[in-house]
Design an enzyme around this catalytic site. Sequence first.
Site, PDB file in Angstrom:
ATOM      1  N   SER A 198       5.647  12.426   1.929  1.00 51.75           N
ATOM      2  CA  SER A 198       6.644  13.138   1.125  1.00 51.75           C
ATOM      3  C   SER A 198       5.947  13.775  -0.069  1.00 51.75           C
ATOM      4  O   SER A 198       4.877  13.315  -0.488  1.00 51.75           O
ATOM      5  CB  SER A 198       7.693  12.134   0.621  1.00 51.75           C
ATOM      6  N   TYR A 230       9.469   4.177  -3.559  1.00 45.30           N
ATOM      7  CA  TYR A 230       9.365   5.233  -2.544  1.00 45.30           C
ATOM      8  C   TYR A 230       8.077   6.046  -2.761  1.00 45.30           C
ATOM      9  O   TYR A 230       7.321   6.280  -1.821  1.00 45.30           O
ATOM     10  CB  TYR A 230      10.594   6.138  -2.629  1.00 45.30           C
TER      11      TYR A 230
END
Length: 256
Positions: A142, A155
């Site tokens: 990501s 995350y």
Amino acid sequence: MSSWNGKVVIVTGGGSGIGRAVCHRFAREGAAVIAVDRHAESGEAVAAEIAEAGSMAAAMQADVSSEADVKRVVASTLEVYGRIDVLVNNAAVCPQMRITDMSLQGWNEVIANNLTSVFLFCREVLPVMAQNGGGAVVNVSSVHALATLDGYSAYAASKGGIVSLTRAVALDYAKQKIRVNAVLPGAVHTPMLERSIKSLDTPREEIMKQWNEAQPIGRVGEADEIASVVLFAASPDNSFMTGAVLVADGGMTIDL
């Protein structure tokens, strides 16, 4: 004849969002696809859609953070298809929480689902690929590996870990003709994005307008656009690229 005919592709988190788009894309190109998802019905729905379109797919329910489940998925795939050519590690969870509000269990769940799952699947699949004369692994990270937002500590850590792990595994297996690359999506219109919108107080239309305007390209991405990058990263035509980080974010991370 497509270069994907007869090839076998495992996609984790294949039941929705980017994973679903990746499954459809490989299937359209002629590969047999195994959609792995923690929700049995989601994976089965994707496999049914692909079969209806005349391509080959199977669904396997699994918790990607479970060593036993990962071993079962790989063993079952080999039992049915006899080979694994591409592994797409895409499954992820994304709770929005500051580090001081997060329990150790919450932290461990994010790392286990997002990062340890990549280790587990690579550990099982790489020897199979090596024996088979090569293959490709695509790890979906990501833009949070590069720059992040408030409340994404676990995350971001997991996604940054994926980038470093990708480079290390690429180096370890370069001589065995296994290429390992990472794709870093930006804001993409997926069920995960919809869930994060629902958790906010602002109306959905207003948030989507803000999200679209915040991207240099003028809109958030579509799952199919990320699937194209994953396909490129895995493609045998792309034979000289390994350990690379492919950013597909509509210009998000270049914008000061």
